[in-house]
Design a protein around this motif. Sequence first.
Motif, PDB file in Angstrom:
ATOM      1  N   PHE A 264      36.773   6.944  52.388  1.00 27.59           N
ATOM      2  CA  PHE A 264      38.212   7.404  52.962  1.00 27.59           C
ATOM      3  C   PHE A 264      39.140   6.690  52.059  1.00 27.59           C
ATOM      4  O   PHE A 264      39.950   7.392  51.456  1.00 27.59           O
ATOM      5  N   THR A 265      38.606   5.567  51.282  1.00 26.76           N
ATOM      6  CA  THR A 265      39.537   4.863  50.463  1.00 26.76           C
ATOM      7  C   THR A 265      39.691   5.783  49.220  1.00 26.76           C
ATOM      8  O   THR A 265      41.035   6.007  48.689  1.00 26.76           O
ATOM      9  N   ALA A 266      38.780   6.382  48.726  1.00 25.38           N
ATOM     10  CA  ALA A 266      38.581   7.531  47.519  1.00 25.38           C
ATOM     11  C   ALA A 266      39.804   8.403  47.798  1.00 25.38           C
ATOM     12  O   ALA A 266      40.563   8.644  47.002  1.00 25.38           O
ATOM     13  N   VAL A 267      39.750   9.030  49.152  1.00 21.50           N
ATOM     14  CA  VAL A 267      40.496  10.185  49.237  1.00 21.50           C
ATOM     15  C   VAL A 267      42.056   9.633  49.511  1.00 21.50           C
ATOM     16  O   VAL A 267      42.908  10.353  48.698  1.00 21.50           O
ATOM     17  N   ILE A 268      42.053   8.706  50.256  1.00 18.66           N
ATOM     18  CA  ILE A 268      43.711   8.059  50.057  1.00 18.66           C
ATOM     19  C   ILE A 268      44.099   7.862  48.913  1.00 18.66           C
ATOM     20  O   ILE A 268      45.222   8.090  48.467  1.00 18.66           O
ATOM     21  N   VAL A 269      43.497   7.048  48.038  1.00 21.17           N
ATOM     22  CA  VAL A 269      44.026   6.492  46.885  1.00 21.17           C
ATOM     23  C   VAL A 269      44.310   7.584  46.002  1.00 21.17           C
ATOM     24  O   VAL A 269      45.255   7.686  45.299  1.00 21.17           O
ATOM     25  N   SER A 270      43.254   8.418  46.005  1.00 27.37           N
ATOM     26  CA  SER A 270      43.587   9.886  45.109  1.00 27.37           C
ATOM     27  C   SER A 270      44.824  10.601  45.435  1.00 27.37           C
ATOM     28  O   SER A 270      45.573  11.246  44.628  1.00 27.37           O
ATOM     29  N   ILE A 271      45.263  10.288  46.801  1.00 27.73           N
ATOM     30  CA  ILE A 271      46.521  11.204  47.180  1.00 27.73           C
ATOM     31  C   ILE A 271      47.796  10.388  46.937  1.00 27.73           C
ATOM     32  O   ILE A 271      48.768  10.828  46.580  1.00 27.73           O
TER      33      ILE A 271
ATOM     34  N   HIS B 262      47.956   7.157  45.682  1.00 27.68           N
ATOM     35  CA  HIS B 262      47.912   6.241  44.380  1.00 27.68           C
ATOM     36  C   HIS B 262      48.174   4.740  44.894  1.00 27.68           C
ATOM     37  O   HIS B 262      48.934   3.956  43.941  1.00 27.68           O
ATOM     38  N   SER B 263      47.911   4.545  45.949  1.00 29.53           N
ATOM     39  CA  SER B 263      47.968   3.184  46.449  1.00 29.53           C
ATOM     40  C   SER B 263      46.993   2.112  45.724  1.00 29.53           C
ATOM     41  O   SER B 263      46.081   2.437  45.373  1.00 29.53           O
ATOM     42  N   SER B 264      46.834   0.847  46.122  1.00 31.12           N
ATOM     43  CA  SER B 264      46.075  -0.161  45.668  1.00 31.12           C
ATOM     44  C   SER B 264      44.658   0.135  46.515  1.00 31.12           C
ATOM     45  O   SER B 264      44.555   0.007  47.725  1.00 31.12           O
ATOM     46  N   PRO B 265      43.408   0.436  45.606  1.00 33.15           N
ATOM     47  CA  PRO B 265      42.284   0.476  46.392  1.00 33.15           C
ATOM     48  C   PRO B 265      41.925  -0.587  46.904  1.00 33.15           C
ATOM     49  O   PRO B 265      41.054  -0.370  48.135  1.00 33.15           O
ATOM     50  N   LEU B 266      42.199  -1.607  46.542  1.00 35.69           N
ATOM     51  CA  LEU B 266      41.451  -3.138  47.269  1.00 35.69           C
ATOM     52  C   LEU B 266      42.150  -3.224  48.856  1.00 35.69           C
ATOM     53  O   LEU B 266      41.476  -3.154  49.628  1.00 35.69           O
ATOM     54  N   VAL B 267      43.442  -3.097  48.753  1.00 34.60           N
ATOM     55  CA  VAL B 267      44.136  -3.110  50.039  1.00 34.60           C
ATOM     56  C   VAL B 267      43.639  -2.008  51.104  1.00 34.60           C
ATOM     57  O   VAL B 267      43.092  -2.358  52.019  1.00 34.60           O
ATOM     58  N   VAL B 268      43.661  -0.759  50.723  1.00 40.17           N
ATOM     59  CA  VAL B 268      43.374   0.373  51.204  1.00 40.17           C
ATOM     60  C   VAL B 268      41.937   0.082  51.919  1.00 40.17           C
ATOM     61  O   VAL B 268      41.553   0.356  53.079  1.00 40.17           O
ATOM     62  N   GLY B 269      41.034  -0.239  50.955  1.00 35.31           N
ATOM     63  CA  GLY B 269      39.507  -0.562  51.113  1.00 35.31           C
ATOM     64  C   GLY B 269      39.288  -1.312  52.165  1.00 35.31           C
ATOM     65  O   GLY B 269      38.731  -1.224  53.081  1.00 35.31           O
ATOM     66  N   ILE B 270      40.123  -2.521  52.054  1.00 40.05           N
ATOM     67  CA  ILE B 270      40.022  -3.513  53.197  1.00 40.05           C
ATOM     68  C   ILE B 270      40.414  -3.174  54.518  1.00 40.05           C
ATOM     69  O   ILE B 270      39.847  -3.459  55.647  1.00 40.05           O
ATOM     70  N   VAL B 271      41.595  -2.390  54.669  1.00 37.07           N
ATOM     71  CA  VAL B 271      42.309  -1.853  55.863  1.00 37.07           C
ATOM     72  C   VAL B 271      41.039  -1.050  56.338  1.00 37.07           C
ATOM     73  O   VAL B 271      40.778  -0.995  57.658  1.00 37.07           O
ATOM     74  N   PHE B 272      40.668  -0.190  55.561  1.00 32.29           N
ATOM     75  CA  PHE B 272      39.611   1.044  56.235  1.00 32.29           C
ATOM     76  C   PHE B 272      38.341   0.188  56.697  1.00 32.29           C
ATOM     77  O   PHE B 272      37.747   0.657  57.679  1.00 32.29           O
ATOM     78  N   LEU B 273      37.953  -0.918  55.727  1.00 28.08           N
ATOM     79  CA  LEU B 273      36.525  -1.733  56.109  1.00 28.08           C
ATOM     80  C   LEU B 273      36.832  -2.213  57.498  1.00 28.08           C
ATOM     81  O   LEU B 273      36.035  -2.116  58.679  1.00 28.08           O
ATOM     82  N   VAL B 274      37.745  -2.874  57.735  1.00 29.08           N
ATOM     83  CA  VAL B 274      38.148  -3.531  58.986  1.00 29.08           C
ATOM     84  C   VAL B 274      38.274  -2.511  60.300  1.00 29.08           C
ATOM     85  O   VAL B 274      37.523  -2.628  61.412  1.00 29.08           O
ATOM     86  N   LEU B 275      38.943  -1.455  60.247  1.00 24.46           N
ATOM     87  CA  LEU B 275      39.362  -0.457  61.149  1.00 24.46           C
ATOM     88  C   LEU B 275      37.986   0.084  61.342  1.00 24.46           C
ATOM     89  O   LEU B 275      37.456   0.205  62.480  1.00 24.46           O
ATOM     90  N   ILE B 276      37.280   0.826  60.491  1.00 22.98           N
ATOM     91  CA  ILE B 276      36.050   1.438  60.599  1.00 22.98           C
ATOM     92  C   ILE B 276      35.044   0.677  60.963  1.00 22.98           C
ATOM     93  O   ILE B 276      34.244   1.173  62.311  1.00 22.98           O
ATOM     94  N   SER B 277      34.717  -0.511  60.630  1.00 25.61           N
ATOM     95  CA  SER B 277      33.610  -1.266  61.180  1.00 25.61           C
ATOM     96  C   SER B 277      33.797  -1.685  62.427  1.00 25.61           C
ATOM     97  O   SER B 277      33.046  -1.540  63.250  1.00 25.61           O
ATOM     98  N   THR B 278      35.336  -1.771  63.027  1.00 23.56           N
ATOM     99  CA  THR B 278      35.468  -2.349  64.432  1.00 23.56           C
ATOM    100  C   THR B 278      34.888  -1.131  65.353  1.00 23.56           C
ATOM    101  O   THR B 278      34.330  -1.389  66.379  1.00 23.56           O
ATOM    102  N   MET B 279      35.546  -0.109  64.631  1.00 25.49           N
ATOM    103  CA  MET B 279      35.240   1.321  65.727  1.00 25.49           C
ATOM    104  C   MET B 279      34.135   1.641  65.653  1.00 25.49           C
ATOM    105  O   MET B 279      33.262   1.911  66.877  1.00 25.49           O
ATOM    106  N   LEU B 280      33.248   1.491  64.783  1.00 25.05           N
ATOM    107  CA  LEU B 280      31.701   1.579  64.482  1.00 25.05           C
ATOM    108  C   LEU B 280      30.972   0.636  65.523  1.00 25.05           C
ATOM    109  O   LEU B 280      30.149   1.005  66.350  1.00 25.05           O
TER     110      LEU B 280
END
Lengths: 365, 317
Positions: B181-188, B190-208
């Motif tokens: 998801f980070t790859a998709v969002i960042v490519s659209i 162009h935000s910081s991959p690290l921030v987006v990645g951590i946000v996604f990691l927390v969100l998705i892991s919690t959901m899972l």
Amino acid sequence: MDQINIFIDKIYNFLKSLTLAVVLLSLIAFFSAIGTIASNVKFLKDLGLDNVYYSKWFLLLIVLFVINLVLCTLSMIPTTKALFSPKAPNKIFKSKRKDTKTHLINLLKSKKLYIQQKDDLIAAYRYPVRKFAVYGIHLGIFIVAFGALVGSIWGFRGIMEIPQNEASNIVVTRNNYLSLPFSVYNKNFTVSFYHNKDIPSEYKTTGYIIDSTQKIPFSTTVNHPFIHKGIWFYQASYQLNPHDSFIILNVNNSRVQLYLHKPVSIDNAQFYLANLSYYNSKPIALLYVELPQGSASGWIKLGDSANLGPINIVFEQAKESYITILSVAKDPGSNIVIVGFIIMIASSMLIFLRFRRRVYKVEQI
Amino acid sequence: MYSNILSISNFVYIASAFVLILSFIVRKKSIDVAGKSLFVLAFFIEFLYFTLRFIETYQKGYDYLPVTNAFESFVFFTLCLGFLQTLMIKKTSVFIVLFSSIVISATLLALSIAGFSQHIEPLIPALKSNWLVAHVITSFLAYAAFAINFVASSFVLYSSQKRIDKIVGSIMFGGILSLMFTAVIVSITHSSPLVVGIVFLVLISTMLFVLSFILKPYTSKEWIEKPLVFGFVLLTIGIITGSIWAKYAWGGYWSWDPKETWSFITWIVYLINLHFARKKKSARFLAYLGVIGFLSVLITYLGVNFVLPGLHSYGSN
């Protein structure tokens, strides 16, 4: 006496245990990992952990592991023996025929099984060799470790730096140096580039070995070492020879010879050649010029000219002379290691076979 | 020109993931087959891409297998994973195929934003060796096998009844998914991959993690052990061929270069794992070792190329 025996037994059982193997391997892995980061972490470096791989106690861990490996392997032999000396049947073969036994044997043989007969038991094995895979792999590891030990005791590894048109017999090793009984003469070192690219395609040293009165020619490129008297020479790297590399500049119609890393002053201007390289197979020079009016620096291509206010310079000629850097190694354990490698690969392939064992008891109805 | 083929293959991998998720929910045989077929199709499209690149490399006059820089090596990793998965597609459980396709598409998507050069360049002298092919193919097949072992291990933990296992499993799967998801969002954006990645990691892991409670425990060791054995044998051969190559290129079988050292550590982790598997340890225990092993693979493969300098650093260009 008994107590001593029990004690020895205990030690033996500990030395051959999987637990010890896991502990030792974990320690080896842990310190190896520390070793890869130690050169960047000060207190680890102070402990000498960046060179942990060459320390005595790291060697001790490996030696202990090899002892553990040998004992553990030996302790498996009785189990394997028992597997191939059947005592109790796990299948009954019933038939009305008189020659039940030979019939069964023929039947099993037609399935290409390995067959053993013992009293009234017939044991059939598919891929019995599978059960020796573990011995092969362990033996392979043992041989590799032994070969490495031989190499580390009677072999050496180091670096030779030989300027163009010079000979040397000095090998600098990790913490010492040694002199070879013959010398290596660097007649020529060349860097080749791919067509229209600044990516090098080949580093090549040609020259000859001077051994007493003999001159033996050689040439070596990366990945293609040459061997003399059991010593291997590798093209490892190169650097410019500052004493013999220069460019000729035409400064306001007078020619100036400028050596690498040696500043030269002419008419209030100071010239400094910082580097010499190639771009698109053409020599380029990194030049610093200091004038009373200011300074200029940059790469200049052979044949190009530059106007720097009061002076005009043309890059007329370049002469690079290289010091070739050869890796030198003698490894008397090399062939032993190769044997270990082959045994390891061959036996690990056996793991993919599926072993099966049936012990039949023949009964006539 | 033909680099579109790689995107098409990635698209088909993603499509197969969606169908497999559907089959996971609906549990219908026909949807299973459809999802798996899409996966195989995606692999063949990717293989076509690889073959075309291989041909182009030859046409340019550089005779080598396109596996020598960062871009090519990631593509080759996904190709190996696709290959192994295709080989045993019939027998594999749906979730393993699902996560294989997610790992592959996450890698390919991340690759598309990572900005590695996709140019075909000639080889530097150190890489010009016949050992390259044997060394790289065996090592990458081993990595691919360990990736399957990792997916199965994570699933064992994810579906376990212990809370800590669920957390570890959720983070592992969350990591793979958030990479995608980070790859998709960042490519659209162009935000910081690290921030987006951590946000996604927390969100998705919690959901899972929340979702994990609906699962029944999965304790089969089959998909932990099979890839483990296969991967271990190939890693062994990969290290051996690499060290013979090193003997011809650098002057010795072993130099304790960071990549060598980490591949040795990886080898030890899987060696221990293999012996514990033989000792019939629980699936949970082997799963933890599988996770540790794959982290070690990641350090060997990525960490060493991009962080620790050494003789193998050309992989980072």
